[in-house]
Write a protein that holds these residues in place. Structure first.
Motif, PDB file in Angstrom:
ATOM      1  N   PRO A 131       0.817  -1.170   0.028  1.00 46.01           N
ATOM      2  CA  PRO A 131      -0.048   0.172   0.194  1.00 46.01           C
ATOM      3  C   PRO A 131       0.762   1.289   0.225  1.00 46.01           C
ATOM      4  CG  PRO A 131       0.038  -0.949   2.254  1.00 46.01           C
ATOM      5  CD  PRO A 131       0.795  -1.817   1.258  1.00 46.01           C
ATOM      6  N   TYR A 132       2.306   1.306  -0.228  1.00 45.47           N
ATOM      7  CA  TYR A 132       2.634   2.497  -0.355  1.00 45.47           C
ATOM      8  C   TYR A 132       2.836   3.199  -1.742  1.00 45.47           C
ATOM      9  CZ  TYR A 132       5.045   1.269   4.314  1.00 45.47           C
ATOM     10  OH  TYR A 132       5.044   1.079   5.355  1.00 45.47           O
ATOM     11  N   THR A 133       2.809   4.421  -1.739  1.00 50.98           N
ATOM     12  CA  THR A 133       2.446   5.187  -2.943  1.00 50.98           C
ATOM     13  C   THR A 133       3.496   6.319  -3.261  1.00 50.98           C
ATOM     14  OG1 THR A 133       0.798   6.422  -1.793  1.00 50.98           O
ATOM     15  CG2 THR A 133      -0.041   4.680  -2.994  1.00 50.98           C
ATOM     16  N   ALA A 134       3.572   6.617  -4.398  1.00 49.12           N
ATOM     17  CA  ALA A 134       4.412   7.648  -4.765  1.00 49.12           C
ATOM     18  C   ALA A 134       4.477   9.136  -4.094  1.00 49.12           C
ATOM     19  CB  ALA A 134       4.427   7.793  -6.466  1.00 49.12           C
ATOM     20  N   GLU A 135       3.185   9.494  -3.790  1.00 46.50           N
ATOM     21  CA  GLU A 135       2.775  10.659  -3.246  1.00 46.50           C
ATOM     22  C   GLU A 135       3.155  11.004  -1.588  1.00 46.50           C
ATOM     23  OE1 GLU A 135      -0.927   8.568  -3.145  1.00 46.50           O
ATOM     24  OE2 GLU A 135       0.680   8.968  -4.611  1.00 46.50           O
ATOM     25  N   ARG A 136       3.359   9.389  -1.233  1.00 50.46           N
ATOM     26  CA  ARG A 136       3.484   9.273   0.440  1.00 50.46           C
ATOM     27  C   ARG A 136       4.778   9.696   0.643  1.00 50.46           C
ATOM     28  NH1 ARG A 136      -0.867   8.793   3.417  1.00 50.46           N
ATOM     29  NH2 ARG A 136      -1.619   6.806   2.386  1.00 50.46           N
ATOM     30  N   ARG A 137       5.115  10.399   1.761  1.00 51.23           N
ATOM     31  CA  ARG A 137       6.229  10.750   2.374  1.00 51.23           C
ATOM     32  C   ARG A 137       6.820   9.825   3.291  1.00 51.23           C
ATOM     33  NH1 ARG A 137       4.320  16.777   4.566  1.00 51.23           N
ATOM     34  NH2 ARG A 137       2.313  15.527   4.804  1.00 51.23           N
ATOM     35  N   HIS A 138       7.961   9.360   3.427  1.00 48.04           N
ATOM     36  CA  HIS A 138       8.459   8.315   4.102  1.00 48.04           C
ATOM     37  C   HIS A 138       9.750   8.735   4.953  1.00 48.04           C
ATOM     38  CE1 HIS A 138      10.296   4.276   4.585  1.00 48.04           C
ATOM     39  NE2 HIS A 138       9.131   3.548   4.092  1.00 48.04           N
ATOM     40  N   LEU A 139       9.764   8.391   6.351  1.00 51.89           N
ATOM     41  CA  LEU A 139      10.777   8.717   7.214  1.00 51.89           C
ATOM     42  C   LEU A 139      12.202   7.927   6.667  1.00 51.89           C
ATOM     43  CD1 LEU A 139      11.827   9.424   9.949  1.00 51.89           C
ATOM     44  CD2 LEU A 139      11.013   7.276  11.106  1.00 51.89           C
ATOM     45  N   LEU A 140      13.050   8.999   6.593  1.00 53.37           N
ATOM     46  CA  LEU A 140      14.290   8.561   6.000  1.00 53.37           C
ATOM     47  C   LEU A 140      15.233   8.132   7.003  1.00 53.37           C
ATOM     48  CD1 LEU A 140      14.514  11.443   3.397  1.00 53.37           C
ATOM     49  CD2 LEU A 140      13.380   9.314   3.241  1.00 53.37           C
ATOM     50  N   TYR A 141      15.010   8.478   8.185  1.00 49.99           N
ATOM     51  CA  TYR A 141      16.005   7.963   9.328  1.00 49.99           C
ATOM     52  C   TYR A 141      17.287   8.662   8.858  1.00 49.99           C
ATOM     53  CZ  TYR A 141      13.311   4.960  12.384  1.00 49.99           C
ATOM     54  OH  TYR A 141      12.382   4.520  13.031  1.00 49.99           O
ATOM     55  N   SER A 142      18.653   8.182   8.868  1.00 51.16           N
ATOM     56  CA  SER A 142      19.855   8.806   8.928  1.00 51.16           C
ATOM     57  C   SER A 142      20.206   9.259   7.332  1.00 51.16           C
ATOM     58  CB  SER A 142      21.005   7.830   9.204  1.00 51.16           C
ATOM     59  OG  SER A 142      21.029   7.818  10.636  1.00 51.16           O
ATOM     60  N   LEU A 143      19.367   8.943   6.586  1.00 49.12           N
ATOM     61  CA  LEU A 143      19.272   9.661   5.077  1.00 49.12           C
ATOM     62  C   LEU A 143      19.033  11.274   5.412  1.00 49.12           C
ATOM     63  CD1 LEU A 143      19.649   9.724   2.148  1.00 49.12           C
ATOM     64  CD2 LEU A 143      17.525   8.728   1.819  1.00 49.12           C
ATOM     65  N   SER A 144      18.547  11.630   6.328  1.00 49.78           N
ATOM     66  CA  SER A 144      18.194  13.034   6.893  1.00 49.78           C
ATOM     67  C   SER A 144      19.865  13.781   6.866  1.00 49.78           C
ATOM     68  CB  SER A 144      17.648  12.867   8.220  1.00 49.78           C
ATOM     69  OG  SER A 144      16.460  12.372   8.129  1.00 49.78           O
ATOM     70  N   LYS A 145      20.834  12.908   7.298  1.00 50.00           N
ATOM     71  CA  LYS A 145      22.013  13.529   7.508  1.00 50.00           C
ATOM     72  C   LYS A 145      22.398  14.282   6.170  1.00 50.00           C
ATOM     73  CE  LYS A 145      23.862  10.470  11.145  1.00 50.00           C
ATOM     74  NZ  LYS A 145      22.611   9.902  11.601  1.00 50.00           N
ATOM     75  N   SER A 146      22.227  13.504   5.157  1.00 49.39           N
ATOM     76  CA  SER A 146      22.884  14.113   3.827  1.00 49.39           C
ATOM     77  C   SER A 146      22.098  15.445   3.448  1.00 49.39           C
ATOM     78  CB  SER A 146      22.623  13.181   2.491  1.00 49.39           C
ATOM     79  OG  SER A 146      23.292  11.892   2.988  1.00 49.39           O
ATOM     80  N   PHE A 147      20.920  15.671   3.928  1.00 49.54           N
ATOM     81  CA  PHE A 147      20.323  16.966   3.783  1.00 49.54           C
ATOM     82  C   PHE A 147      20.723  18.054   4.666  1.00 49.54           C
ATOM     83  CE2 PHE A 147      17.344  14.208   1.574  1.00 49.54           C
ATOM     84  CZ  PHE A 147      16.713  15.019   0.754  1.00 49.54           C
ATOM     85  N   THR A 148      21.215  17.710   5.924  1.00 51.84           N
ATOM     86  CA  THR A 148      21.769  18.495   6.813  1.00 51.84           C
ATOM     87  C   THR A 148      23.304  19.053   6.398  1.00 51.84           C
ATOM     88  OG1 THR A 148      20.665  17.526   8.694  1.00 51.84           O
ATOM     89  CG2 THR A 148      22.643  18.658   9.357  1.00 51.84           C
TER      90      THR A 148
END
Length: 470
Positions: free
Chosen positions: A52-69
């Protein structure tokens, strides 16, 4: 949001058979995938979401967040808000009198950016024990065991401190700071970031779409350029995506290739990654980006499958028949629901409250009871946790997508139910903005239930917080 350009695999010299082989390998390994997106030459050539996951759904990225930081830090450096050779302490002058350890005082911004603070292990628990409110203070009052810059240790307060510096110097939370500099120019829509106090957490907690992950990877692949504009300094991209300190003692091969500024070096290219299979793989030699979301405790298996099957397909001779098969396969991706099984013993409109037993470290803390109302077409489940409760509707033999009613607002979920044997009801609840699925097994005979995560949330708390923050 303008979508990324789409193309066929063959038009971008990608063998669709390699993508099919990747999907087969992940299936064979039992890897729970939520999404996959493959880009080559700036075009999306394969994309799919496991319902049931879909393209428009936001998803928790955990430590992939670090690359945005890290990217936020790159903008801040370019704007003169900070310098990599600044001492960390210089950005927190109120702590100058307290922080007396010479290694803590010598720690520079580049050291925390590269996970090279001098600590030899994770310090988050120690830092929070010193000061649960001001994590930076707790971190700086936890003396490093080695000279900063000499050893690698994956260490959450390093990233938290880097993000805190950017937020302090800019006067904006990371999401606010990145909006005009990164998110809007790349066409990234609404995102959410968990906070510690007034700050975005930085080291974890970002919720974004799979295509948002791919856009970040494509920006780095293009050395900071987007639509002909140099958004991010090319020198920062080069510096962030090269190894700064050895991490050869890490246990898995793709975690032994060196670490940049919040990016891992890989056996091929480099990547941002987050717990349970959130990946942004950048492959400069192949001019490709791979973005995934998933729920697996064996992340190395995902990378092994990409190297074994997808990598050889990038630049290979296309297979027209495989391309047709791939298009069909990507449209049919689906997580298996709970099998209906024996069905309910008898129609019963009366809700039953069951006591949660056999709790362990995979049981949500504070979950004491579940209330069940089981019918042939709909199962209603209420999860009682401490002073809150979450109400879920589940479909027998299928996924029912909806919003569970919670104290802190609606929580996007999909739930499926079945009876593996007479008198036993199983309900699986997928929290759709996270990698997590809760399996609840109810015994009608003795009035008890068990509840266990397939993958345990790293931010343990109330169930109704398992959603993208506003």
């Amino acid at each position: 949001m303008t979508p990324l350009p789409r193309s066929t695999p063959s038009a971008q010299q990608v063998d669709a058979g390699g993508v099919l082989a990747l999907l087969d390998a992940l299936d064979a390994a039992g890897t729970e995938m939520h999404s996959l997106m493959v880009l080559r030459h700036g075009h999306v050539v394969a994309e799919g979401w496991w319902a049931p996951y879909t393209a428009e759904r936001r998803h928790l990225l955990y430590s992939l967040s670090k690359s945005f930081t890290s990217t936020a830090a790159g903008f801040a450096v370019a704007e003169g808000l900070l310098d990599l050779d600044d001492t960390v302490l210089s950005h927190f002058p109120e702590l100058d009198a307290e922080v007396t350890d010479p290694r803590s005082r010598a720690m520079r911004v580049r050291h925390v950016a590269a996970m090279a603070s001098g600590h030899t292990g994770e310090t988050l628990q120690r830092a929070v024990a010193v000061d649960p409110v001001d994590v930076v203070r707790g971190f700086l009052l936890t003396p490093p065991e080695a000279e900063p810059g000499t050893v690698f240790a994956y260490n959450q307060p390093c990233t938290f401190t880097l993000g805190r510096i950017v937020q302090r110097r800019s006067g904006h939370r990371l999401t606010e700071y990145l909006r005009p500099r990164l998110l809007d120019p790349l066409g990234i829509g609404e995102v959410g970031w968990l906070r510690h106090g007034e700050d975005d957490m930085g080291f974890t907690g970002l919720h974004a779409r799979t295509e948002d992950i791919a856009r970040l990877g494509q920006l780095y692949l293009q050395r900071g350029r987007w639509d002909g504009v140099q958004l991010l300094d090319e020198e920062w991209v080069a510096d962030a995506t090269r190894a700064h300190v050895s991490n050869e003692r890490e246990p898995n091969p793709d975690w032994q290739q060196g670490y940049g500024f919040q990016f891992w070096m890989s056996r091929h290219g480099y990547r941002g990654d987050g717990a349970y299979g959130q990946f942004c793989l950048v492959l400069p030699e192949q001019d490709a980006v791979v973005a995934t979301t998933a729920a697996t405790e064996d992340m190395q298996t995902v990378l092994d499958a990409v190297w074994a099957h997808l990598l050889p397909a990038l630049g290979a001779h296309p297979d027209a028949d495989a391309e047709t098969e791939l298009a069909q396969r990507l449209q049919q991706l689906r997580l298996d629901p709970v099998a209906v099984g024996s069905g309910p013993a008898a129609p019963d409109a009366t809700p039953r409250e069951l006591t949660v037993v056999d709790a362990d470290d995979r049981t949500p803390p504070g979950l004491t009871a579940v209330t069940v109302q089981a019918g042939e077409e709909l199962v209603r489940l209420t999860l009682h946790q401490r002073t809150s409760r979450l109400e879920v509707g589940a479909a027998p033999g299928d996924w029912l997508v909806g919003e569970a009613a919670g104290r802190q607002g609606p929580v996007p979920v999909a739930a499926s139910a079945g009876w593996p044997q007479a008198g036993t009801l199983q309900v699986e609840v997928a929290f759709l903005e996270t990698p997590h699925r809760l399996v609840v097994t109810c015994s009608e005979a003795d009035g008890t239930a068990t509840a266990r995560w397939r993958t345990v949330p790293l931010h343990q708390g109330e169930l109704d917080t398992l959603r993208c923050p506003d």
